[in-house]
Design an enzyme around this catalytic site. Structure first.
Site, PDB file in Angstrom:
ATOM      1  N   GLU A 175       0.673  -1.335  -0.028  1.00 38.00           N
ATOM      2  CA  GLU A 175      -0.032   0.026  -0.227  1.00 38.00           C
ATOM      3  C   GLU A 175       0.948   1.015   0.105  1.00 38.00           C
ATOM      4  OE1 GLU A 175      -3.135   0.379   3.309  1.00 38.00           O
ATOM      5  OE2 GLU A 175      -2.495   2.554   3.102  1.00 38.00           O
TER       6      GLU A 175
ATOM      7  N   HIS B 110      -9.068   1.299  -0.086  1.00 41.19           N
ATOM      8  CA  HIS B 110      -8.283   2.425   0.902  1.00 41.19           C
ATOM      9  C   HIS B 110      -9.177   3.332   1.718  1.00 41.19           C
ATOM     10  CE1 HIS B 110      -5.279   5.322   1.778  1.00 41.19           C
ATOM     11  NE2 HIS B 110      -4.467   4.419   1.626  1.00 41.19           N
TER      12      HIS B 110
ATOM     13  N   ASP C 165       2.834   1.923   3.772  1.00 46.32           N
ATOM     14  CA  ASP C 165       2.078   3.210   3.666  1.00 46.32           C
ATOM     15  C   ASP C 165       3.021   4.274   3.283  1.00 46.32           C
ATOM     16  OD1 ASP C 165      -0.395   4.566   3.411  1.00 46.32           O
ATOM     17  OD2 ASP C 165      -0.961   4.156   5.377  1.00 46.32           O
TER      18      ASP C 165
HETATM   19 MN    MN Z   1      -2.347   4.626   2.538  1.00 44.69          MN
END
Ligand code: MN
Length: 374
Positions: free
Chosen positions: A41, A207, A330
């Protein structure tokens, strides 16, 4: 800060600076390993996305949550500029950062809320351009980057065509940043998107973003609309709508990914089943083919993105099984090196870490790094 002496692999004492504000795993060097680390991600942006986001915010017509969040992320101050340059980078600097953080392969996706805040035709155009730029980066660095396609759900038929185009190009799935103008994927109008995703075996990475305008008001105070709480509340709501609406009876082979250790749902799963049964009895829920937890274990996988805490990781493994958990950092919103160190210093054994870092993602997305030719 204080100085601590640690004994390393070669029996030599080394002095390291200990930062007491960080947990102990954040102090450790990255260990040697026998697997690759796939991060699933990882965000990027395009100039067009940032420019159009700024224009929308400046117009005063942005949805309230995005107006606040976008003003921070795509603002004009120094920290957002640093963030923008990291988001815009699909080249060597990102690769060098991945090397420094210990990430071997990043599955990149257009940053939240992507094009979902724009008018339909503009959104479709910016998404297609972003997918082309992403694919160019993937072609340039096939051993380091893979990508998820951005789509504009507000134009469902065009979005379905873009899913097919993305599949053909070699993108691995789709990113959808929760609601689109307050609407969720269980609505019949989004059927073409779910059909394309299921038929072409393109997983949807669901998301988070800030809550929809219809329920964002109490979240606008104290920063709650943002990633402390509102993001997880919004993404979990979306996942629960897909389960409770019976959408997954219509699309039993849909693959959905939730970040942030499942956005809290693994914690609640047993209670969700229990209360669902009670609701059916009183007629407050319609009867589904399966229990909510059975859809969750069948159709969903989760990633660790941004959760650097061993207790929820242990809970997720116990509730879902380790094969349904993948690593994500992330980046650039989180420190990817901290994400790596957290998992490396958890109480998992080598085989379990290998599952989460490499094997599960490799199978799920079809990433075989040994088979990729440059
Ligand atoms: Mn994210």
């Amino acid at each position: 800060m204080n100085i601590k002496r640690i004994k390393n692999l070669f029996n030599i004492y080394t002095e390291v600076i200990v930062d007491k504000t960080k947990p102990t795993w954040a102090q450790s060097p990255t260990p040697k390993r026998g697997y690759r680390r796939i991060a699933t991600e990882e965000a990027f942006a395009t100039q067009a996305l940032i420019a159009e986001s700024k224009r929308l915010i400046a117009s005063g017509n942005a949805e309230p949550g995005f107006a606040k969040m976008g003003g921070f992320v795509f603002g004009n101050g120094l920290p957002p500029k640093v963030l923008d340059s990291k988001l815009l980078d699909l080249g060597d600097s990102r690769i060098h950062q991945m090397d420094a953080d210990g990430i071997d392969y990043a599955l990149l996706s257009l940053t939240s809320p992507g094009v979902q805040v724009f008018e339909a035709s503009k959104a479709t155009g910016i998404a297609m351009e972003a997918n082309d730029m992403l694919m160019e980066a993937v072609r340039k660095y096939p051993l380091r980057f893979g990508g998820l396609a951005a789509i504009a759900p507000q134009a469902p038929n065009e979005a379905a065509k873009e899913i097919a185009r993305a599949k053909k190009m070699g993108l691995k799935g789709i990113i959808i940043n929760s609601h689109t103008h307050g609407e969720y994927l269980d609505l019949p109008k989004f059927t073409p998107i779910l059909e394309a995703a299921q038929d072409l075996n393109m997983p949807i990475y669901l998301h988070p973003r800030e809550p929809a305008a219809s329920w964002v008001a109490p979240y606008l105070d104290y920063g709650l609309y943002f990633a402390t709480w509102g993001f997880a509340a919004e993404a979990a709501l979306h996942a629960m709508r897909l389960i409770m609406s019976g959408t997954l009876d219509r699309f039993p082979k849909l693959h959905i990914v939730l970040g942030h250790m499942g956005e809290g749902i693994p914690f609640w799963l047993a209670r969700i089943d229990n209360r669902y049964k009670g609701q059916v009895v009183v007629g407050a829920s319609s009867v589904l083919e399966l229990l909510p937890s059975e859809y969750f274990r069948r159709n969903f996988v989760i990633t660790t993105s941004g959760v650097m805490d061993h207790a929820p990781l242990r809970l997720a493994i116990d509730v879902l099984g380790i094969e349904r958990i993948q690593f994500a950092a992330d980046y650039p919103y989180e420190n990817a090196g901290d994400g790596v160190r957290s998992l490396e210093n958890s109480d998992l054994n080598e085989a379990e870490r290998m599952s989460i870092f490499e094997t599960n993602a490799s199978k799920y997305w079809g990433i075989n790094l040994d088979a990729i030719s440059i």
